[in-house]
Design an enzyme around this catalytic site. Sequence first.
Site, PDB file in Angstrom:
ATOM      1  CE  LYS A 127       8.509 -86.181  33.715  1.00  0.00           C
ATOM      2  NZ  LYS A 127       7.773 -86.755  32.545  1.00  0.00           N
ATOM      3  CD  GLU A 134      -2.866 -75.180  25.151  1.00  0.00           C
ATOM      4  OE1 GLU A 134      -2.854 -75.768  26.244  1.00  0.00           O
ATOM      5  OE2 GLU A 134      -1.856 -74.664  24.659  1.00  0.00           O
ATOM      6  CD  GLU A 168       8.405 -70.319  28.540  1.00  0.00           C
ATOM      7  OE1 GLU A 168       7.437 -69.971  27.843  1.00  0.00           O
ATOM      8  OE2 GLU A 168       9.323 -69.552  28.847  1.00  0.00           O
ATOM      9  CB  CYS A 222       2.622 -73.580  23.668  1.00  0.00           C
ATOM     10  SG  CYS A 222       4.231 -73.108  23.033  1.00  0.00           S
TER      11      CYS A 222
HETATM   12  P1  NAD Z   1       1.603 -81.780  30.714  1.00  0.00           P
HETATM   13  O1  NAD Z   1       1.431 -80.673  31.683  1.00  0.00           O
HETATM   14  O2  NAD Z   1       0.641 -82.896  30.726  1.00  0.00           O
HETATM   15  O3  NAD Z   1       3.035 -82.471  30.908  1.00  0.00           O
HETATM   16  C1  NAD Z   1       4.234 -81.725  30.842  1.00  0.00           C
HETATM   17  C2  NAD Z   1       5.297 -82.446  31.627  1.00  0.00           C
HETATM   18  O4  NAD Z   1       4.951 -82.442  33.016  1.00  0.00           O
HETATM   19  C3  NAD Z   1       5.476 -83.920  31.254  1.00  0.00           C
HETATM   20  O5  NAD Z   1       6.843 -84.233  31.282  1.00  0.00           O
HETATM   21  C4  NAD Z   1       4.727 -84.647  32.356  1.00  0.00           C
HETATM   22  O6  NAD Z   1       5.164 -85.958  32.587  1.00  0.00           O
HETATM   23  C5  NAD Z   1       5.046 -83.761  33.537  1.00  0.00           C
HETATM   24  N1  NAD Z   1       4.129 -83.875  34.671  1.00  0.00           N
HETATM   25  C6  NAD Z   1       2.842 -84.309  34.687  1.00  0.00           C
HETATM   26  N2  NAD Z   1       2.334 -84.254  35.943  1.00  0.00           N
HETATM   27  C7  NAD Z   1       3.328 -83.753  36.735  1.00  0.00           C
HETATM   28  C8  NAD Z   1       3.417 -83.428  38.127  1.00  0.00           C
HETATM   29  N3  NAD Z   1       2.401 -83.618  38.957  1.00  0.00           N
HETATM   30  N4  NAD Z   1       4.567 -82.899  38.577  1.00  0.00           N
HETATM   31  C9  NAD Z   1       5.600 -82.664  37.746  1.00  0.00           C
HETATM   32  N5  NAD Z   1       5.591 -82.975  36.430  1.00  0.00           N
HETATM   33  C10 NAD Z   1       4.461 -83.500  35.933  1.00  0.00           C
HETATM   34  O7  NAD Z   1       1.692 -81.095  29.281  1.00  0.00           O
HETATM   35  P2  NAD Z   1       1.840 -81.832  27.874  1.00  0.00           P
HETATM   36  O8  NAD Z   1       0.507 -82.435  27.542  1.00  0.00           O
HETATM   37  O9  NAD Z   1       3.050 -82.701  27.865  1.00  0.00           O
HETATM   38  O10 NAD Z   1       2.147 -80.602  26.905  1.00  0.00           O
HETATM   39  C11 NAD Z   1       1.151 -79.817  26.361  1.00  0.00           C
HETATM   40  C12 NAD Z   1       1.075 -78.488  27.087  1.00  0.00           C
HETATM   41  O11 NAD Z   1       2.347 -77.848  27.074  1.00  0.00           O
HETATM   42  C13 NAD Z   1       0.136 -77.531  26.387  1.00  0.00           C
HETATM   43  O12 NAD Z   1      -0.676 -76.874  27.329  1.00  0.00           O
HETATM   44  C14 NAD Z   1       1.073 -76.550  25.715  1.00  0.00           C
HETATM   45  O13 NAD Z   1       0.506 -75.296  25.461  1.00  0.00           O
HETATM   46  C15 NAD Z   1       2.202 -76.497  26.669  1.00  0.00           C
HETATM   47  N6  NAD Z   1       3.437 -76.025  26.005  1.00  0.00           N
HETATM   48  C16 NAD Z   1       3.885 -74.759  26.262  1.00  0.00           C
HETATM   49  C17 NAD Z   1       5.022 -74.276  25.619  1.00  0.00           C
HETATM   50  C18 NAD Z   1       5.526 -72.862  25.871  1.00  0.00           C
HETATM   51  O14 NAD Z   1       6.627 -72.545  25.449  1.00  0.00           O
HETATM   52  N7  NAD Z   1       4.763 -72.002  26.530  1.00  0.00           N
HETATM   53  C19 NAD Z   1       5.714 -75.099  24.729  1.00  0.00           C
HETATM   54  C20 NAD Z   1       5.237 -76.373  24.496  1.00  0.00           C
HETATM   55  C21 NAD Z   1       4.101 -76.834  25.144  1.00  0.00           C
END
Ligand code: NAD
Length: 495
Positions: free
Chosen positions: A177, A385, A252, A286
Amino acid sequence: MTTRLFIDGAFCAPVKGGSFAAIDPATEQEFAQVAAATGEDVHLAVRAARRSFDAGVWADLPASDRAATLRRIAEGIRAETPALAAIETRDNGKPLPEAIWDIEDAAFVFDYYADLAEADAKAPLRTIDLGDDRFDGRVWREPVGVVAAITPWNFPMLMAVWKVAPALAAGCSVVLKPSELCALSCHELARIIDAAGVPAGVFNLLTGDGPSAGAPLSEHPLVDKVAFTGSVATGRRVMQAASAGIRTVSLELGGKSPFVIFDDADIDRAVEWILFGIFWNKGEVCSATSRVLVQKALYQPLLARLKEATEAITIGPGDQDGIKLGPIVSKSQYDKIMGFLARAQGNGARLITGGGRPHGMDTGYFIAPTIYADVPPEAEIWREEIFGPVVCLAPFETEEEAIHLANDSPFGLAAAVMSHDLDRCDRVAAKLRAGIIWINCSQPTFTQAPWGGYKTSGIGRELGREGFDAYFETKQVTRFARDADWGWYLGGGDA
Ligand code: NAD
């Protein structure tokens, strides 16, 4: 164009028929409709994955067969690199050369895990000395089962591939997803995976938002492992959902990574890596080194050089030549960053450059590369962040003070240190509480090296050997090796 879901080996419309708009962040115009999965589609996809895993159509193949299929996926991606990169740029806004890197990396990740799966299959079976010669001990590794992979929008295809490639290499079945903000390249990935000959049900794609598709996927009882990349807040929800069924999770999450620069560093090299550490991919990284600590003697000259270099960055739509900074991914992320910038006014930080929209750019979610100096350690922009092109600087005097300031964060994803004194770099690296340390650079990421965070930045590791091991269960097989009676209840044996 309207995309479809990919379930049980076929592209299909969502059960409820919904879709949502994909927006080009450079023009703010819709350019596609994306299929919106709901709980009904989640159930169909997870059931298909479960059936394929339990039937052994993929897991029971020789590793060399799986590896050959993974290499065909890598080839499929490589053959379409320009088109896939163009999709990434349009959906996410990143400059095209950066998108090309991402796609090339994604292809390599499939090759890398194909090699690892094959090498492991040739390794001798692990036996263990149980300290009792009446018993033989062996350790088997088995694929963990059905994997739910939930991914973010900043490296849309690459973040998905970091999970999909090792999971498939291990023999797992996968339901992916991707983020609703950038789902189009994963739609193409599903087509390439299908064309490479992955059996029906082994790879499934659900596009949709968090509440409607992500949440039911992370809660589904037939899922064995949830592999999640995203924000801390969502990671917490995913972990809570997985706790009901005591499922394995890997997380992550976010970061607020420090970059410690000592005063013996070359000023131009320091500036170059600061820029790459925060403005590459628009700071939507990230591991972005968004907190820069500079030793006092270098602080003012470095600030002047950094300001000059930052103001020379070319901003514009990612598909135009020479662009180094594209638009922010979405209106909501743009508003979030602008909120941080507005609130930064009263917190004692000094704005050096940027701080809002670039002059003359009225369309698109553009934010000028922004530098704040003298940022107090309690300021919101220092602690939280931002996930955008905003860097905070502060001076330090001693090594101990730098280490203290660097570690003073709930996050622990990455950190960087720069000095000509390599012993000092290693000493500082050992003290930094983060899973990734860069010395004399910031951000270069290699498939071969484990990736993941300390503290609230996550649980587990992706990439490298660790990112493969994460998709296995360990089974011990203990055999009574004597043709004799045990003799505990029925007398006369060996016990
Ligand atoms: P997000 O948490 O908003 O969304 C991530 C994913 O989770 C999306 O696919 C979203 O649809 C899904 N999601 C949202 N609510 C959910 C729920 N209740 N249950 C299950 N899935 C759900 O994050 P984002 O805005 O897409 O990405 C940015 C974040 O990701 C930043 O905090 C960044 O640091 C982090 N990130 C971390 C890494 C790493 O390797 N550590 C890499 C890339 C991004």
